[in-house]
Design an enzyme around this catalytic site. Structure first.
Site, short mmCIF file in Angstrom:
data_model
loop_
_atom_site.label_atom_id
_atom_site.label_comp_id
_atom_site.label_asym_id
_atom_site.label_seq_id
_atom_site.Cartn_x
_atom_site.Cartn_y
_atom_site.Cartn_z
N VAL A 450 0.95 -1.19 -0.19
CA VAL A 450 -0.08 -0.01 -0.19
C VAL A 450 0.78 1.30 -0.17
O VAL A 450 2.02 1.23 0.47
CB VAL A 450 -0.94 0.02 1.09
CG1 VAL A 450 -1.92 -1.16 1.05
CG2 VAL A 450 -0.13 0.09 2.60
N ASP A 451 0.41 2.34 -0.81
CA ASP A 451 1.01 3.61 -0.52
C ASP A 451 0.39 4.20 0.71
O ASP A 451 -0.58 3.53 1.18
CB ASP A 451 0.42 4.23 -1.65
CG ASP A 451 1.12 5.71 -1.68
OD1 ASP A 451 2.23 6.12 -1.29
OD2 ASP A 451 0.26 6.81 -2.11
N LYS A 452 0.91 5.31 1.29
CA LYS A 452 0.48 5.89 2.46
C LYS A 452 -0.49 7.02 2.08
O LYS A 452 -1.45 6.98 2.37
CB LYS A 452 1.51 6.66 3.36
CG LYS A 452 1.29 7.29 4.43
CD LYS A 452 2.48 7.85 5.41
CE LYS A 452 2.97 9.09 4.75
NZ LYS A 452 2.19 10.20 4.39
N THR A 453 -0.03 8.19 1.20
CA THR A 453 -0.90 9.19 1.25
C THR A 453 -1.88 8.87 0.07
O THR A 453 -1.66 8.60 -0.83
CB THR A 453 0.25 10.28 0.59
OG1 THR A 453 1.18 10.55 1.39
CG2 THR A 453 -0.77 11.73 0.49
#
Length: 763
Positions: A450-453
């Site tokens: 997963v990406d964060k932002t």
């Protein structure tokens, strides 16, 4: 098979200039002295500047077409794969919208076939109605079916006969072989019944008529055409991500030469050129700032929503957007060297390497097709040699019955029907599935990256905490800070202003506003002197007693918050913490995904401190910070090399290569178009709980597909021997082509009814 010859097609980009002839376009010109042209490179005789190629000229592009299933197949023209029959697609990165001639052709064949097949189906099935008129079984009805189904099979379905023949010649039997044999057997047997009824024994007639199967041949053809149209549309959308990426770069750049400036096509920009970028414009190439200051939205690369301040000496990336201030840039990487071009190529490579869904029916076609043909041949020979009279007629009828009952109608419906219903069920739950492959693979996913932002967090800075002194309350501090920041160009200014508006605070008017780039802002608000910015900036304006606030701000900053300090009338009044908050639904979603046995890895371009703070709060298994788009893609590829089935969830342009490289790309519906075009699944609400729904939907759909394949194969396994006459020596039972057609239809009904159960699956 690999063809090294290549055809050439001109790839001429559109410009505002009138397009010259190809020979004129080859000329070189002086960018400062428009009247000077030359057939060869050199220097301008007037000003001495190096001549440049006419920007409307493009070197002819060499096109190579390849099979996404079998990349070893390459040729210099469109066509079909000799191994699997799939349409070959361009290997090149294509800019602009390219019309898909095959999709247009298949769509036309489908609609014509559907219009002609509908009355055939109605006439063929009308006799089952209690009140059906007698003429529906008469000669007029049968000849009408013959007339209408002939163009459906012989014209609409002609590409399948071509592919079936090609698969036979290349000794690579596939589903098109089955389709060609099944449809051909049903149609040509029926045609012989109509044209030469005397070759069949009277015992095979019902109510004086021998059964015909024009509706089977026509409907199977239309169903397969529908599948081809849907597949071609889905594969055509994979190029949309690349086209969106290519559109990120501006078409022109403002070139500085001598004492003048002029807009030139981006293609003529060379390394070392000086370019001016004004506020709100896109950066055309990768380079270094040599003059001016600006703040740039780099979310395309980092995924982070906060703009970054750029000063002389700082590097900027092509495709990013300036927000404030004008700069002069020295070009360092142009054309295919830019980061944006590399992202385009990474997405293209990942999409080419990813094979579409290959149903179990395709995998077993290698042995199923020759087995059916062998059984039909043996049936014909046995009946022709030892069967009752008339032997030849019995041999033909029983061989055709074998081919008809083995026709892959149910086999062909098994996967697409379940996928179609499953996709519809997913759409109801806010899970949009673009690629059937994603349905197949989500069942096997055990690693989620997963990406964060924008994925775990909201993707937009917000005021999270306000700390004030005893003499000031939160709303007063926020109102004064917002009044100052409303005129500021600082990256966090918008978040503070929005925070005040969300609380319903009326923002007062500021006077005597001053701004110090990189430090802070100040002004008069309601006769009060307000200073907003970094601690050092406040110190420079006479504010000294700040230790208590800076100490408390350190705790907020340790959790990834940005802190903006506020002073009123020379005294420290407090600070405002700004951060990208975690979505409310994320913690529960992470917990449920862990319960499904999925390991979660965070890859983010954000700093280590912020990333680890978010990961710790959510219970992320592995976290890697400061990762650029290429590193994300390489990390995905490394996980795949370790035999992990990997899903990637992200929302930004920087996530596109990783989304395309993963087994399953999952885009947030609240993210960028590029991410959604690169992904196989889009979560409408941008909510990670949608991934849990996608996993459950995939498991239910794949279970349904296996059940459908069982129904399809069990009918063939039981029906083919009976159609061949294996029961005749013992019980005198023969399976006429009419009964074979009914059994084939029953298998299709079973598959469709079972697939429809997915509409009610609980997610």
């Amino acid at each position: 098979m690999k063809i090294n010859e290549s055809s050439e097609h001109g790839d001429v980009a559109a410009h505002n200039l009138a397009a010259p002839s190809h020979e004129a376009a080859k000329k070189y010109f002086c960018p400062m002295c428009d009247a000077v042209e030359s057939d060869t490179p050199g220097s301008c005789p007037k000003c001495g500047m190096a001549l440049e190629r006419n920007p409307t000229f493009r070197e002819p592009k060499k096109w190579i077409y390849t099979c996404p299933m079998h990349p070893q197949i390459e040729q210099d023209h469109p066509g079909n794969c000799p191994i699997c029959g799939m349409t070959l697609e361009p290997k090149n990165v294509i800019a602009g919208t390219e019309e898909n001639a095959e999709l247009r052709d298949m769509t036309r064949r489908f609609w014509i076939g559907a219009v002609l097949s509908l009355p055939v189906f109605i006439l063929a099935m009308a006799h089952i109605l209690p009140s059906a008129p007698r003429w529906v079984q008469g000669d007029l009805s049968r000849w009408t079916q013959f007339a209408l189904s002939t163009p459906v099979v012989l014209w609409c379905g002609w590409p399948f006969f071509q592919r079936g023949w090609q698969s036979t010649v290349n000794r690579s039997l596939n589903m098109f072989t089955l389709i060609a044999i099944g449809v051909g057997a049903a149609y040509f047997y029926s045609a012989v019944v109509m044209l030469l009824p005397q070759v069949f024994p009277p015992s095979f007639a019902t109510h004086g008529k021998i059964g015909v199967y024009f509706e089977s041949a026509a409907i199977i053809t239309v169903l397969v055409l529908l599948g081809q149209v849907l597949e071609l549309r889905a594969r055509g959308r994979t190029g949309s991500a690349i086209r969106v990426l290519l559109d990120l770069a501006p078409n022109t750049a403002r070139l500085l030469r001598g004492d003048g400036e002029r807009d030139v096509p981006l293609d003529v920009v060379q390394r070392g050129d000086h370019l001016r970028i004004r506020p709100g414009e896109k950066v055309p190439v990768d380079g270094r700032v040599i003059e001016g200051r600006t703040s740039i939205d780099e979310s395309m690369i980092t995924g982070e929503p906060m703009p970054v301040e750029k000063m002389p000496g700082d590097r900027v990336t092509g495709g990013t957007v300036t927000q404030t201030g004008s700069i002069v840039l020295e070009a360092e990487r142009v054309g295919s060297e830019t980061v944006l071009s590399q992202i385009v190529e990474m997405v293209a490579q990942a999409q080419r390497s990813r094979a579409p869904i290959q149903a179990l029916a395709d995998k077993v076609a290698g042995w199923f097709v020759p087995s059916v043909i062998a059984v039909a041949i043996v049936t014909f020979l046995l009946w022709a040699l030892v069967g009752p009279e008339p032997r030849f007629a019995h041999a033909i009828v029983n061989a055709v019955a074998v081919l008809i009952i083995a026709c892959p109608c149910a086999l062909g419906l098994a996967t697409p029907m379940s996928v179609m219903v499953g996709v519809g069920r997913g759409a109801q739950a806010g899970v949009l599935i673009k690629e059937a492959e994603a349905v197949e693979l989500m069942e096997k996913v055990r690693t989620l990256v997963v990406d964060k932002t924008g994925t775990l967090t909201q993707g937009k800075p917000k005021v999270t905490t306000i700390i004030t002194g005893e003499s000031t309350d939160e709303n007063e501090l926020l109102a004064l800070a917002a009044a100052i920041e409303k005129n500021s160009e600082h990256p966090l200014a918008r978040a503070i202003v929005d925070g005040a508006l969300e609380r319903g605070i009326t923002i007062p008017i500021v006077t005597d506003f001053e701004s110090a780039p990189g430090g802070g802002v100040l002004g008069q608000v309601s006769n009060r002197r307000v200073v907003v910015g970094k601690p050092q900036f406040l110190h420079e304006h006479g504010v000294h007693e700040m230790h208590d606030f800076t100490s408390r701000a350190s705790d907020c900053q340790a959790e990834g918050n940005g802190a903006v300090f506020v002073a009123i009338d020379g005294e420290a009044a407090g600070f405002i913490a700004v951060a990208d908050p975690i979505k409310e639904t994320t913690p529960a979603a992470i917990q449920h995904l862990h319960q499904l046995g999925i390991k979660i890895i965070m890859l983010t371009g954000d700093n280590e401190r912020t990333a680890r703070s978010v990961a710790q709060k959510l219970g992320i298994d592995v976290v890697e910070a400061g990762v650029d788009p290429q590193q994300k893609r390489e990390r995905i590829r490394a996980l795949r090399a370790q035999k992990n089935v990997v899903a990637m969830a992200g929302d930004g342009i920087n996530d596109a290569p990783a989304l395309a490289a993963a087994h399953v790309g999952i885009a947030m519906g609240t993210g960028t178009d590029v991410a959604m075009e690169s992904a196989g699944i889009t979560l409408v609400k941008g909510d990670l709980r949608g991934i849990e729904k996608a996993v459950r939907l995939s498991r239910a759909t794949m279970s349904n597909i296996r059940q459908n394949l069982f129904f399809a194969f069990i009918y063939n396994s039981l029906g083919v021997p009976i159609a061949a006459g294996v029961l005749y020596p013992f019980f005198g039972i023969l399976l006429s082509p009419m009964i074979a057609g009914a059994a084939m239809s029953l298998s299709s009904v079973s598959v469709i009814a079972n697939a429809l159960r997915l509409r009610n699956v609980a997610l």
